[in-house]
Structures are given as structure tokens and as C-alpha cells.
Design a protein around this motif. Structure first.
Motif, PDB file in Angstrom:
ATOM      1  N   GLU A 168      35.543  30.513  35.848  1.00 23.06           N
ATOM      2  CA  GLU A 168      35.822  29.977  37.185  1.00 23.06           C
ATOM      3  C   GLU A 168      36.563  30.983  38.041  1.00 23.06           C
ATOM      4  O   GLU A 168      36.287  31.112  39.242  1.00 23.06           O
ATOM      5  CB  GLU A 168      36.630  28.683  37.089  1.00 23.06           C
ATOM      6  CG  GLU A 168      36.808  28.022  38.451  1.00 23.06           C
ATOM      7  CD  GLU A 168      37.673  26.787  38.429  1.00 23.06           C
ATOM      8  OE1 GLU A 168      38.905  26.924  38.558  1.00 23.06           O
ATOM      9  OE2 GLU A 168      37.117  25.692  38.284  1.00 23.06           O
ATOM     10  N   GLN A 169      37.492  31.716  37.438  1.00 26.28           N
ATOM     11  CA  GLN A 169      38.219  32.725  38.205  1.00 26.28           C
ATOM     12  C   GLN A 169      37.274  33.806  38.719  1.00 26.28           C
ATOM     13  O   GLN A 169      37.387  34.262  39.865  1.00 26.28           O
ATOM     14  CB  GLN A 169      39.322  33.343  37.340  1.00 26.28           C
ATOM     15  CG  GLN A 169      40.472  32.388  37.064  1.00 26.28           C
ATOM     16  CD  GLN A 169      41.514  32.983  36.124  1.00 26.28           C
ATOM     17  OE1 GLN A 169      41.224  33.932  35.376  1.00 26.28           O
ATOM     18  NE2 GLN A 169      42.715  32.443  36.154  1.00 26.28           N
ATOM     19  N   ALA A 170      36.311  34.212  37.880  1.00 22.14           N
ATOM     20  CA  ALA A 170      35.337  35.218  38.300  1.00 22.14           C
ATOM     21  C   ALA A 170      34.470  34.695  39.437  1.00 22.14           C
ATOM     22  O   ALA A 170      34.165  35.417  40.396  1.00 22.14           O
ATOM     23  CB  ALA A 170      34.463  35.625  37.112  1.00 22.14           C
ATOM     24  N   ARG A 184      35.325  32.454  41.656  1.00 20.39           N
ATOM     25  CA  ARG A 184      36.142  32.386  42.874  1.00 20.39           C
ATOM     26  C   ARG A 184      36.304  33.767  43.497  1.00 20.39           C
ATOM     27  O   ARG A 184      36.250  33.920  44.719  1.00 20.39           O
ATOM     28  CB  ARG A 184      37.512  31.778  42.550  1.00 20.39           C
ATOM     29  CG  ARG A 184      37.478  30.282  42.262  1.00 20.39           C
ATOM     30  CD  ARG A 184      38.881  29.724  42.244  1.00 20.39           C
ATOM     31  NE  ARG A 184      38.853  28.274  42.307  1.00 20.39           N
ATOM     32  CZ  ARG A 184      39.821  27.533  42.816  1.00 20.39           C
ATOM     33  NH1 ARG A 184      40.893  28.103  43.329  1.00 20.39           N
ATOM     34  NH2 ARG A 184      39.721  26.215  42.833  1.00 20.39           N
ATOM     35  N   ARG A 185      36.492  34.780  42.646  1.00 17.60           N
ATOM     36  CA  ARG A 185      36.616  36.136  43.187  1.00 17.60           C
ATOM     37  C   ARG A 185      35.313  36.564  43.860  1.00 17.60           C
ATOM     38  O   ARG A 185      35.326  37.181  44.917  1.00 17.60           O
ATOM     39  CB  ARG A 185      36.988  37.113  42.061  1.00 17.60           C
ATOM     40  CG  ARG A 185      38.437  37.009  41.601  1.00 17.60           C
ATOM     41  CD  ARG A 185      38.833  38.213  40.768  1.00 17.60           C
ATOM     42  NE  ARG A 185      38.007  38.318  39.565  1.00 17.60           N
ATOM     43  CZ  ARG A 185      38.341  37.778  38.387  1.00 17.60           C
ATOM     44  NH1 ARG A 185      39.460  37.067  38.285  1.00 17.60           N
ATOM     45  NH2 ARG A 185      37.567  37.923  37.335  1.00 17.60           N
ATOM     46  N   ALA A 186      34.189  36.224  43.231  1.00 17.80           N
ATOM     47  CA  ALA A 186      32.899  36.585  43.804  1.00 17.80           C
ATOM     48  C   ALA A 186      32.681  35.877  45.142  1.00 17.80           C
ATOM     49  O   ALA A 186      32.135  36.466  46.088  1.00 17.80           O
ATOM     50  CB  ALA A 186      31.776  36.225  42.828  1.00 17.80           C
ATOM     51  N   ARG A 224      34.949  34.974  47.252  1.00 16.57           N
ATOM     52  CA  ARG A 224      35.809  35.564  48.287  1.00 16.57           C
ATOM     53  C   ARG A 224      35.265  36.877  48.816  1.00 16.57           C
ATOM     54  O   ARG A 224      35.544  37.259  49.955  1.00 16.57           O
ATOM     55  CB  ARG A 224      37.231  35.749  47.740  1.00 16.57           C
ATOM     56  CG  ARG A 224      38.023  34.466  47.605  1.00 16.57           C
ATOM     57  CD  ARG A 224      39.511  34.761  47.438  1.00 16.57           C
ATOM     58  NE  ARG A 224      39.774  35.482  46.209  1.00 16.57           N
ATOM     59  CZ  ARG A 224      40.118  34.913  45.059  1.00 16.57           C
ATOM     60  NH1 ARG A 224      40.216  33.561  45.003  1.00 16.57           N
ATOM     61  NH2 ARG A 224      40.361  35.605  43.981  1.00 16.57           N
ATOM     62  N   THR A 225      34.498  37.589  47.990  1.00 14.44           N
ATOM     63  CA  THR A 225      33.981  38.887  48.417  1.00 14.44           C
ATOM     64  C   THR A 225      32.684  38.797  49.213  1.00 14.44           C
ATOM     65  O   THR A 225      32.243  39.779  49.805  1.00 14.44           O
ATOM     66  CB  THR A 225      33.721  39.775  47.184  1.00 14.44           C
ATOM     67  OG1 THR A 225      32.778  39.130  46.307  1.00 14.44           O
ATOM     68  CG2 THR A 225      35.022  40.037  46.425  1.00 14.44           C
TER      69      THR A 225
END
Length: 468
Positions: free
Chosen positions: A457-459, A461-463, A465-466
């Protein structure tokens, strides 16, 4: 793949559809636990052994879990509303037969038939939910409500079952399903639009291998309680389970339209959700199975008192589950799931110190509060993680796997905990050993969540945002 055109209703009412879905799913989950507070009465009335008593529960959860994948496929091909209504009818008829059961064989067979109905209704309801609500906040709220029903229904079933067993009969809880099922069928016909029918193949080999394979595995675990692990029938069942489950994987690789598409496990988040749900559900059903016997067999509570004794968990679970959509928006699914599993583990570990002299308030009620908070936080995020990233084409299969992991985990959990606690020497000792086993299973579920679901899930979310 050819499809026929569905005729849309004049006006789709999402709130009404959600209400029907939740009531139907609540009825299914309720029946998975409503029988627990009546187990001592059932055992006395029908003369069941401990192993036979465990099969009253396992016959339902095992058939439910084994046929869920096929049930999801039925909805995709024949139309979700049509299959949903058929499943409700089977479930209601089976409930009537359970209420009329004169002996052990009838009761177990009727529970298995009830599992068939549940295996059709559960995936169809989740697929209807995802088809009704577009991705975004509305679907998040709907899925959170669906997940909350799993926890609240399991907890409330103990109270309802205890009240009916004490005031009326343990059979009354199943008779109630008949009018509720009929009402939901009428409401579904009037409210839910039919999805397009599609041409396709039913993966019967996959369904048979999954059902028979898991059945053999659970039988081996339960049979080892009385006969031992070296008994010929136990060894035969274990061998059959290994062969059938291996054949399932081989079949799913080759099948053109598999009931369990293996690529769904390529996602760490989904794979972790299925594994964690299996362990979590196994622990919780085992908890209900043993706690109700402890409350009645050691504390001397009647069925109603035993049901009310679960209130510390039930009430907390309800209010926490209501807050989950808001908390999810703020913290994310993975954080809530990890926190929920950790709190449930703390409560179960606390319970594992129980003895026959343990006071109810400090030794049972307070740990139940932790378990209620944990369960309320955990179920909805587990449901969302199990569906995360699945395409519309795979929605039915993904929903089937969510429910399959829950029901097979329930069957395996009861079987394993009955087996490991069988030689404890007393009821209180058996319950303490079962709680210890449940704590180990919860620790494994938490580890799975931290290693697979949280990083995924963290990955994501980072994706997100980018993305410009």
C-alpha cells in the motif's frame, strides 16, 4: 466472450441495493456464529461427540469456502441478481431443514446445504456491491460497511443465538432465516438490476478439487483428535488433500476460465490479504467456539448469559466499525489492519492465561474489549486489500477469494485448535491451549500484514503521488 444485454431498471437505488446486500450477508455471517451459544444444548439433545460437534460448524464453513470460487463464477456467467436470489432460496430452505433436524447426520447434512447457499450469495453480494458503487469514496464506504458486517454479524450472532437458545430453542435462530430470506428475495427482484449473462465455462474440476481437497485436510486434522496422526484414515486423508490441492493448482494453470485465477496472487497486497484473512478468521471462529463452551461449562452461564457475556466485544466492535471509513481516509487501510491485528493479538494473548478461577471482568471481558477494537479495525481493510487492484473482469474471482479465505480459515482454525487442545485434561485447560494457538495464528497474520500488505500500500501511495 459474448454477452446478452441486461435490462436496466427505471431507476437504480444504490442505498436500497446496499441494504439488501448487507442484510443478506449479515444473515450468512450471523449463521456462522449463531450456533455457537447453542452448542451445549445441541450436544445434549442430539448426543454429539466433541468431534461431531466441531463438524456441525465445519460442514457449513467448509462447503461454504470450498464452493465460493464456483459461486463467484456462477454470478459472472448466469447473472449476479439471478444467482443471488437462487442462493438466498437454497440458504432459506437449508435453514428450515436445520431447525427440523432430528439427529446428527441430518443436522450436519443440512448445515452443508446451507453452506452451498452461502457460497452463492456471498460472492454475488460483493460483486453486486462493486458493480453498484463506482471506485472512490462511495465504494470505500460501501466496502467498509460490508467488512463491518463480517465482524459485527459474527459477534451479534452469539448474543442472538444465546437469547433464542435460552428463551425458545437453539432451532429458532434458523427458523428466523426463512421469512428474512423470502423478504430479501422479493426486495432483490424489485430493486437490483440484472447484470448481463455471458457465455463461458464452469471450472468444475477446480471446484471439486478445492472442495474435496480442503475437506480432506480438515477431516484429517479433526480425525487426529480421536484417532491420532498415525491412524490409517488420517494418513489417507492427508495424502488425498495433498494430491487434490496440487491438482487444483495444476488445473488452474491450464483452465481457460479458472475459478481461481493464479495471477490474482501476483499482487503482494491481495496475496497477503488472503493469507492474513485465513489466519484471522480461523482464530476468531475458534475463539467463539471455545469461549462459549468455557462460559457455559466453567462459569455455569446459560446460553443467554453466555451471549450477553460477549457484549464487551460486540458493542466496541460496532462503534469502531462505524468509524472505519473516516479512519481509512486519514490513515489508510494497511495501518488500520496492522493496528487491528496487533490489538486482537494482545487480547488473545491475555485470554490465554485463563483458568477456571479467572474472574470474568478482568480475565474475559477486558481482553474482549481489545479483541472487539481489533476486529472492528481489521475486517474492512482486509476486504479492501483482497480486492485491491483487481480488474472488472476479475472482480468476481477476487471477491470469491476474499470469502474463500475467510470460510476455509474458519474451518481449518476450528479443526486445528480442537486438535491441539484435545489432551489438555480439562475444559479450562483446553480453552487456554486453544487461545495460545490462536495467538500464534494472529502473530503470523500480523507478520504477513507487515511484510506484504503495508509495503504494497505504501508503494501504491507513492506511485499515486508521482503521477502528474
Amino acid at each position: 466472450m459474448n454477452t446478452t444485454t441486461a435490462v436496466p431498471p427505471a431507476r437504480v437505488r444504490p442505498a436500497a441495493i446496499l441494504a439488501i446486500i448487507l442484510v443478506a450477508y449479515f444473515m450468512i455471517i450471523l449463521d456462522a456464529s449463531i450456533i455457537f451459544t447453542g452448542l451445549p444444548r445441541i450436544q445434549a439433545e442430539l448426543g454429539l461427540s466433541t468431534t461431531g460437534l466441531s463438524w456441525v460448524q465445519n460442514a457449513y464453513t467448509l462447503v461454504f469456502g470450498g464452493l465460493l470460487l464456483l459461486g463467484a463464477r456462477l454470478g459472472d456467467i448466469l447473472g449476479r441478481r439471478r444467482v443471488f436470489i437462487a442462493g438466498l432460496a437454497v440458504f432459506a430452505v437449508a435453514s428450515l431443514l436445520i431447525g427440523l433436524a432430528p439427529n446428527e447426520a441430518w443436522l450436519i447434512a443440512a448445515r452443508a446445504l446451507q453452506g452451498v447457499g452461502a457460497a452463492v450469495v456471498a460472492p454475488s453480494s460483493l460483486s453486486l456491491l462493486t458493480a453498484t458503487f463506482a471506485a472512490g469514496r462511495e465504494r470505500t464506504r460501501a466496502v467498509a460497511a460490508y467488512g463491518a458486517v463480517a465482524g459485527i454479524g459474527a459477534s451479534l450472532g452469539l448474543v442472538v443465538g444465546g437469547a433464542l437458545a435460552e428463551w425458545v430453542s437453539w432451532r429458532a435462530g434458523f427458523f428466523v432465516n426463512v421469512p428474512i430470506g423470502a423478504a430479501m428475495i422479493i426486495a432483490a427482484v424489485k430493486t437490483i438490476p440484472e447484470s448481463p449473462r455471458a457465455t463461458g465455462r464452469f471450472d468444475l474440476p477446480g471446484a471439486l478439487c478445492s472442495t474435496l481437497g480442503m475437506g480432506a485436510l480438515v477431516f484429517a486434522i479433526v480425525n487426529s483428535t480421536d484417532a491420532g496422526w498415525s491412524a490409517p484414515e488420517t494418513i489417507t486423508a492427508l495424502t488425498a488433500a495433498a494430491v487434490l490441492l496440487t491438482a487444483l493448482v495444476v488445473n488452474e494453470r491450464k483452465a481457460k476460465q479458472p475459478i481461481m485465477p493464479l495471477h490474482l496472487f501476483a499482487s503482494r497486497e491481495r496475496a497477503g490479504a488472503y493469507a492474513a484473512r485465513l489466519l484471522f478468521a480461523g482464530t476468531m471462529i475458534g475463539f467463539f467456539f471455545f469461549t462459549t463452551q468455557f462460559l457455559q461449562g466453567v462459569y455455569g452461564f446459560n446460553p443467554l448469559q453466555a451471549g450477553v457475556a460477549f457484549f464487551p466485544m460486540t458493542v466496541v466492535n460496532f462503534f469502531v466499525a462505524l468509524a472505519v471509513p473516516r479512519l481509512t481516509h486519514r490513515f489508510g487501510n494497511a495501518f488500520l489492519l496492522a493496528a487491528g491485528l496487533a490489538l486482537t493479538l494482545a487480547g488473545m494473548t491475555w485470554l490465554s492465561t485463563i483458568t477456571g478461577e479467572t474472574p470474568y471482568v478482568t480475565g474475559v471481558a477486558l481482553p474482549m474489549v481489545l479483541i472487539g477494537v481489533g476486529q472492528g479495525l481489521g475486517f474492512a481493510p482486509l476486504t479492501s486489500a483482497g480486492m485491491a487492484g483487481a480488474s472488472a473482469h476479475d472482480a468476481g474471482a477476487a471477491s470469491g477469494l476474499v470469502n474463500t479465505s475467510h470460510q476455509l480459515g474458519s474451518a481449518l482454525g476450528v479443526g486445528v485448535l480442537v486438535a491441539v487442545s484435545a489432551n489438555a485434561g480439562s475444559l479450562a485447560g483446553s480453552v487456554a491451549v486453544a487461545y495460545t494457538g490462536g495467538s500464534i495464528m494472529l502473530a503470523a497474520a500480523l507478520l504477513v500484514a507487515l511484510v506484504l500488505i503495508v509495503p504494497a500500500e505504501q508503494a501504491a501511495r507513492r506511485a499515486a503521488r508521482t503521477v502528474p
